[in-house]
Design a protein around this motif. Structure first.
Motif, PDB file in Angstrom:
ATOM      1  N   THR A 333       1.143  -1.509  -0.401  1.00  0.00           N
ATOM      2  CA  THR A 333       0.274   0.063   0.036  1.00  0.00           C
ATOM      3  C   THR A 333       0.744   0.781   0.447  1.00  0.00           C
ATOM      4  O   THR A 333       2.332   1.222   0.925  1.00  0.00           O
ATOM      5  CB  THR A 333      -1.334  -0.088   1.256  1.00  0.00           C
ATOM      6  OG1 THR A 333      -2.008  -1.010   0.947  1.00  0.00           O
ATOM      7  CG2 THR A 333      -1.507   0.819   1.533  1.00  0.00           C
ATOM      8  N   SER A 334       0.369   2.207  -1.034  1.00  0.00           N
ATOM      9  CA  SER A 334       1.646   3.207  -0.603  1.00  0.00           C
ATOM     10  C   SER A 334       0.931   4.178  -1.098  1.00  0.00           C
ATOM     11  O   SER A 334      -0.625   4.919  -0.682  1.00  0.00           O
ATOM     12  CB  SER A 334       2.473   3.177  -2.215  1.00  0.00           C
ATOM     13  OG  SER A 334       2.293   2.051  -2.065  1.00  0.00           O
ATOM     14  N   GLY A 335       1.307   5.610  -0.974  1.00  0.00           N
ATOM     15  CA  GLY A 335       0.602   6.939  -1.192  1.00  0.00           C
ATOM     16  C   GLY A 335       1.134   8.029  -1.864  1.00  0.00           C
ATOM     17  O   GLY A 335       2.818   7.706  -0.680  1.00  0.00           O
ATOM     18  N   VAL A 336       0.904   9.068  -2.087  1.00  0.00           N
ATOM     19  CA  VAL A 336       1.693  10.411  -1.765  1.00  0.00           C
ATOM     20  C   VAL A 336       0.794  11.656  -1.423  1.00  0.00           C
ATOM     21  O   VAL A 336      -0.281  11.729  -1.548  1.00  0.00           O
ATOM     22  CB  VAL A 336       2.506  10.653  -3.250  1.00  0.00           C
ATOM     23  CG1 VAL A 336       1.067  10.557  -3.680  1.00  0.00           C
ATOM     24  CG2 VAL A 336       3.034  12.080  -3.606  1.00  0.00           C
ATOM     25  N   PHE A 337       1.012  12.579  -0.365  1.00  0.00           N
ATOM     26  CA  PHE A 337       0.728  13.828   0.297  1.00  0.00           C
ATOM     27  C   PHE A 337       1.787  14.744   0.228  1.00  0.00           C
ATOM     28  O   PHE A 337       2.830  14.359   0.726  1.00  0.00           O
ATOM     29  CB  PHE A 337      -0.504  13.395   1.106  1.00  0.00           C
ATOM     30  CG  PHE A 337      -0.979  11.944   1.571  1.00  0.00           C
ATOM     31  CD1 PHE A 337      -2.780  12.513   1.588  1.00  0.00           C
ATOM     32  CD2 PHE A 337      -1.115  10.842   0.871  1.00  0.00           C
ATOM     33  CE1 PHE A 337      -3.087  12.244   1.101  1.00  0.00           C
ATOM     34  CE2 PHE A 337      -2.022   9.666   1.015  1.00  0.00           C
ATOM     35  CZ  PHE A 337      -3.581  10.363   1.495  1.00  0.00           C
ATOM     36  N   ALA A 338       0.503  16.117   0.825  1.00  0.00           N
ATOM     37  CA  ALA A 338       2.070  17.138   0.866  1.00  0.00           C
ATOM     38  C   ALA A 338       0.253  18.240   1.114  1.00  0.00           C
ATOM     39  O   ALA A 338      -0.691  18.020   1.462  1.00  0.00           O
ATOM     40  CB  ALA A 338       2.031  17.570  -0.778  1.00  0.00           C
ATOM     41  N   THR A 339       1.432  18.966   2.025  1.00  0.00           N
ATOM     42  CA  THR A 339       0.510  20.669   2.489  1.00  0.00           C
ATOM     43  C   THR A 339       0.501  21.947   1.453  1.00  0.00           C
ATOM     44  O   THR A 339       0.952  21.314   0.298  1.00  0.00           O
ATOM     45  CB  THR A 339       1.121  20.663   3.591  1.00  0.00           C
ATOM     46  OG1 THR A 339       2.805  21.574   3.622  1.00  0.00           O
ATOM     47  CG2 THR A 339       1.423  19.650   4.647  1.00  0.00           C
TER      48      THR A 339
END
Length: 372
Positions: A333-339
């Motif tokens: 399970t992967s992800g990419v997030f940013a503010t």
């Protein structure tokens, strides 16, 4: 009139940060190891406490402890970036190369949504254009019009398919859509009253990209995003290609059927960080489409996973709003997030050890609490 395609210059510089996210069926994990130079990994260096401009110190010691193999995950990779230092670390049966490649699953949808919004910015069609006008004969004639915007925001009303493909099958996009629209299955529910996450939306959007541009989806990813940003490890594989060029993050994954514009791309953590930074900072879209990227539809209220009009997943952690996308492929399970503004970014890939989603959520919140 067709406008010139808009893409960030290859010389543009990325930004970086820290944090984690979990949403619905997919999980997000944030973590940090030692401070690393851009060209080398030191996965076993002593953890330190660092700061990223405009945020609280990042307790990398706590994060490192949380990502050690255990009952929540057998292995975790995290890359944290932003306007300050960058951290990256991998644990468990994962490659210690911080630039190892992996299948990004549904993170692919962010690339598809970006292509579609670029085409909207070029006046090829609008968010209000019915997909039936762009792809005549693709959807059942008795269905009501479904717009491009509804596909992007997961408000199309299309239901899950009632029949499944066989093991190992790699259907074409048209076959996938025909599968979802099989007359034996439920038709879209009208009126649509809530967002409903659905992979077929992005199969249809990928078909729109190909129909409008006259090029393959894979070519458009390269032409509009990967090459302009210098993403050398990011691409959409050919049908039937289940290989991942080395170094590979995790060996032994059972790769699911080719998921194309919905979930089939390959990338790595540095590339995903760079892509997300440029997307958040408005370097891939024109201003009007950048606003759509963060506009929240009324139908998103109350949804478990809240998606913007431009297909971004929105979550709030300890008062901080983060944007991005999760994805699963095989065991990972992967992800990419940013503010906001890409001041902080996090890319992760996790090998879950627990099937209890609530426990996973609590594990995630502990990670986030140490990161913020």
């Amino acid at each position: 009139m067709t406008k010139t395609p808009y893409a960030a210059p290859a010389t543009a510089r990325p930004a970086r940060w820290t944090t984690l996210v979990l949403t619905g069926a997919a999980l997000a994990s944030v973590t940090v190891g030692a401070v690393l130079p851009a060209s080398a990994a030191e996965p076993h260096a002593a953890p330190v406490t660092g700061t990223v401009r405009g945020h609280h110190p990042v307790d990398t010691a706590a994060l490192t402890a949380l990502m050690e193999p255990g009952p929540m995950a057998s292995g975790t990779l995290v890359r944290v970036g932003g306007t300050g230092p960058t951290w990256t670390r991998a644990t468990g049966p994962l490659s210690q190369d911080p630039a190892a490649n992996f299948r990004i699953g549904s993170i692919t949808k962010l690339f598809t949504s970006t292509l579609v919004l670029q085409l909207v910015g070029e006046d090829r069609f609008t968010l209000a254009t019915p997909v039936q006008e762009l792809l005549p004969g693709t959807l059942p004639a008795h269905w009501k019009p479904i717009t491009v915007g509804q596909l992007l925001s997961h408000t199309s009303g299309i239901q899950e398919p009632c029949v499944a493909f066989g093991p190992g099958e790699a259907p074409t996009p048209a076959q996938v859509v025909a599968h979802w629209t099989d007359p034996r299955c439920a038709a879209p529910r009208y009126p649509v009253r809530a967002q409903q996450y659905n992979g077929v939306n992005h199969f249809l959007l990928g078909m729109v990209v190909e129909k409008v541009t006259g090029r393959s989806y894979a070519d458009e990813v390269q032409r509009r995003i990967a090459r302009p940003l210098g993403l050398r490890h990011t691409y959409s594989p050919k049908p039937g290609d289940r290989s991942v060029p080395g170094p590979v993050l995790a060996d032994g994954d059972e790769i699911e059927p080719w998921a194309w514009a919905e979930g089939g791309m390959v990338s790595n953590a540095p590339d995903l960080e760079r892509f997300m930074t440029h997307l958040m900072r408005g370097r891939l879209l024109r201003p009007a489409q950048q606003r759509e990227l963060f506009a929240m539809p009324a139908l998103s209220e109350g949804a478990v996973d809240r998606f913007s009009a431009g297909g971004l997943l929105r979550s709030e952690i300890d008062g901080t709003v983060v944007w991005g996308k999760t994805g699963s492929m095989g065991r990972s399970t992967s992800g990419v997030f940013a503010t906001e503004g890409g001041r902080r970014t996090v890319v992760y890939s996790l090998l879950p050890a627990s099937r209890d989603r609530e426990l996973t959520r609590r594990h995630l919140m502990s990670l986030v609490g140490a990161a913020l």
